[in-house]
Structure formats: C-alpha cells, structure tokens
Design a protein around this motif. Structure first.
Motif, mmCIF file in Angstrom:
data_model
loop_
_atom_site.group_PDB
_atom_site.id
_atom_site.type_symbol
_atom_site.label_atom_id
_atom_site.label_comp_id
_atom_site.label_asym_id
_atom_site.label_seq_id
_atom_site.Cartn_x
_atom_site.Cartn_y
_atom_site.Cartn_z
ATOM 1 N N UNK A 180 42.905 13.297 44.405
ATOM 2 C CA UNK A 180 43.734 14.449 43.806
ATOM 3 C C UNK A 180 45.180 13.763 43.605
ATOM 4 N N UNK A 181 44.824 12.371 43.261
ATOM 5 C CA UNK A 181 46.294 11.784 42.979
ATOM 6 C C UNK A 181 47.224 11.304 43.893
ATOM 7 N N UNK A 182 47.041 11.849 45.161
ATOM 8 C CA UNK A 182 48.075 11.804 46.118
ATOM 9 C C UNK A 182 47.918 10.372 46.724
ATOM 10 N N UNK A 183 49.061 9.757 47.311
ATOM 11 C CA UNK A 183 48.699 8.448 48.125
ATOM 12 C C UNK A 183 49.361 8.441 49.411
ATOM 13 N N UNK A 184 48.958 7.624 50.251
ATOM 14 C CA UNK A 184 49.098 7.608 51.696
ATOM 15 C C UNK A 184 49.441 6.033 51.914
ATOM 16 N N UNK A 185 50.046 5.844 53.107
ATOM 17 C CA UNK A 185 50.230 4.452 53.473
ATOM 18 C C UNK A 185 49.940 4.462 54.849
ATOM 19 N N UNK A 210 40.726 4.679 47.122
ATOM 20 C CA UNK A 210 41.006 3.191 46.452
ATOM 21 C C UNK A 210 42.274 2.613 46.887
ATOM 22 N N UNK A 211 42.239 1.396 47.555
ATOM 23 C CA UNK A 211 43.459 0.637 47.800
ATOM 24 C C UNK A 211 44.096 0.370 46.464
ATOM 25 N N UNK A 212 45.452 0.706 46.379
ATOM 26 C CA UNK A 212 46.078 0.419 45.217
ATOM 27 C C UNK A 212 47.186 -0.790 45.358
ATOM 28 N N UNK A 213 47.410 -1.058 46.541
ATOM 29 C CA UNK A 213 48.805 -1.948 46.945
ATOM 30 C C UNK A 213 48.793 -2.354 48.296
ATOM 31 N N UNK A 214 49.485 -3.491 48.749
ATOM 32 C CA UNK A 214 49.780 -3.773 49.906
ATOM 33 C C UNK A 214 51.267 -4.106 49.711
#
Length: 340
Positions: A180-185, A210-214
């Motif tokens: 849904x285009x939301x992100x979480x950390x 999908x992991x997008x960044x660290x």
C-alpha cells in the motif's frame, strides 16, 4: 533447477504486487541462485528489483546515513563516510565472502541470506527450516558450525551474515515498504525471528514486503568501534564466532557499550545484561573476564561446538581491550593471539 518465471519490476509497487508465497525477490542473487540450483528453494517466480530507482544510493539521513537496499557490499564497505564514521560496519563486510561476491551482493539481500547449515542445503536430510515438520538432522549430526544461543528443539542453525552483526552494534534500523506504499522501520532485532517451532519463518516480513533501506543513526561522539572474526581460513569463510563492539568512554569509565555476536545464533546476537554490567565501570581485565563469563552462561551448545564458548569469551575480551584502549590492535585484524 526447476522452471520459473522471471519478471523485472519497474516500480516498488509493481514489485510488491507480484510477490506472494510462490515468488521471491532477486537482486544480486548470490544466495538465492545457489539455493535454487540445489532445489532447496524453488520459487515459481523471481522478481528482479535491480532497475528500481533510489535504492542504490548512500545518502545523509539527519546526522546518520541511509543505505539503499541495492547498495552492494563493496560500495558500502568502501564508502568514505562508512569507513570514517562506522568502521565496524566496513570491517565486518570486508571480513565476509570474496571480492567478487561483495561486488554483487546487496545490502537488503545480505540481511535476508539464509543459513549455511549443511543439513538445510542437502534436500536428502531432514530440516524443519526447509521442510516444516521434517525434523532436524543436525541434532544428531555434525554440529561444528551450528548456533549456541537462541536455538530450539526444531532448529540449531546459525545466521551467516557478517554485515548484520556490525549493523546490530550500530543500532541500525531497517526500512520496509508494503504494497500500500506505506513504510515502517524495524530494529534489527525486530526483523529476525528465533526458530521456536517454526524455523522456516525467519523474519517478521510479510511475503509482499520489500526492504528498501538500512538507516544508521548518528555515530556516538567519542565511540570506538572494533570487529573481530574467528574463522577456519583467512578469507571466504563463515564465522565460527565474531564480535562487533561500539564502546564510549567518559572520564575513564564505560558510558555506553553496544555489542553484537555472530556465528553463534539464528540472528545477530546481543546480551543486554553483559552491556549493563560494563556501563559505569572502569575498563580492566577482571571486568572483561566477568562479562565474558556472563555472556556464555546461558549457552546451549551442540556436542561438536562447545569450543565456541571459550573462543567467544576470548574474542569478546579482545574486542573490549581494543575498544577501550587496553590493547594496541591493528585495524582489520580478525585473527589474534587473544581470539585464536
């Protein structure tokens, strides 16, 4: 290798929309392709994310760094900001794999690489991680490389990543994108699951996330970072044990200690009690020995890998000596008299 469908994603939404129980993301492919050749993993579809924008950069995030999921291990280890501000991460990456593999392996893929337990890699052997409910051949088998912490009756496998151990000592967070285009950390501890009775479930990610960044926080002022890895060969060998340390001294006492351990658990391992034992104390050999004994007090080794316990204690002591200035250690050393 079984027949599969290849799809190249054009956007993150496109990639997430193609993921389900039968599909897997591919980027560098340094682990997935090996497992597919052995039919340990047999996805019906692989979704290539290597052309997605904005995932291949290392950029500032406040006073810290944002590392895109497609940044290669070589890029990350060689970045001048990482080498100067987060040297424990650079050293951990350079201690892993070979130059050729580091040139292909990605940050996201490294975090999600699967165990190198030989029973997991052999489809003829019982493995609950590969085939839930099949049993665990490792329990009565050769266990030299297996875990000594966090294991269960259903799985004794150790997590293989060097990079993840360095990230854990730095309090890194993992950015995850949902369909849904939301992100979480997530903190690294929140990303990984312990095996329990479902060792096939290795992370807390949904199949279509999908992991997008660290993301690395700002480095602690005055902190000294150290990394030691003990292994069978000088290169291209997984850790028997490893220790990453991130230690700050104030007025001659340990003000902060972040320690992570590799080669010994199903995920990068930590022990809050050991860190609490060190904080507020003046560094000395007696303190380090006490901390090392506390670290291994709750270990449950296999009959073949009890040697890891004294090895881990000596490696922790070596890292603490280096990080507190009680030893004159050469940067990049991963085999020393103390850690052998």
């Amino acid at each position: 290798m079984k027949e599969f469908t290849y799809a190249r994603a054009e956007t993150l939404d496109d990639a997430a929309g193609q993921l389900d129980e039968t599909a897997r993301v591919i980027a560098g492919g340094t682990n997935l392709l090996d497992l597919m050749k052995l039919q340990v993993m047999a996805p019906e579809k692989v979704v290539d994310i290597t052309r997605l924008p904005d995932l291949s950069e290392i950029s500032a995030e406040g006073e810290g760094l944002r590392i895109g999921a497609l940044v290669t291990n070589s890029q990350l280890a060689e970045d001048h900001r990482v080498r100067s501000l987060y040297p424990v991460l650079s050293r951990a990456i350079l201690a892993g794999a070979s130059g050729q593999i580091r040139n292909k392996a990605t940050t996201g893929g490294n975090l999600l690489q699967r165990t190198r337990c030989p029973y997991f890699y052999d489809p003829a052997m019982a493995c609950n991680k590969r085939d839930p409910g099949a049993g665990c051949a490792a329990k009565e088998g050769v266990g030299r490389m297996l875990a000594v912490f966090g294991v269960s009756d259903d799985c004794l496998a150790a997590h293989p990543s060097d990079m993840a151990v360095g990230l854990r000592a730095l309090d890194a967070e993992v950015e995850v994108r949902s369909p849904d285009s939301s992100t979480r950390r997530l903190k690294l501890d929140e990303l990984y699951r312990l095996p329990g009775d479902r060792p096939d479930l290795e992370t807390t990610l949904a199949v279509d996330e999908i992991i997008t960044a660290v993301v690395l926080p700002a480095p602690e002022k005055g902190a000294v970072q150290a990394y030691r890895k003990v292994r069978d060969r000088a290169s291209y060998a997984f850790a028997l044990v490893s220790v990453a340390g991130n230690v700050t001294l104030t007025d001659g006492k340990i003000a902060r200690a972040k320690l992570a351990y590799g080669g010994v658990a199903p995920k990068p391992w930590t022990n809050a009690k050991v860190e609490e034992m060190l904080v507020g104390q003046a560094p000395d050999e007696a303190l380090f020995r006490k901390a090392a004994e506390a670290l291994t007090a709750d270990a449950t080794p296999h009959s073949d890998n009890a040697f890891k316990l004294p090895m881990l204690r000596r490696t922790l002591i070596a890292v603490l000596r280096e990080a507190t200035g009680l030893a004159d250690a050469s940067p990049g050393t991963d085999k020393t008299k103390d850690a052998a």
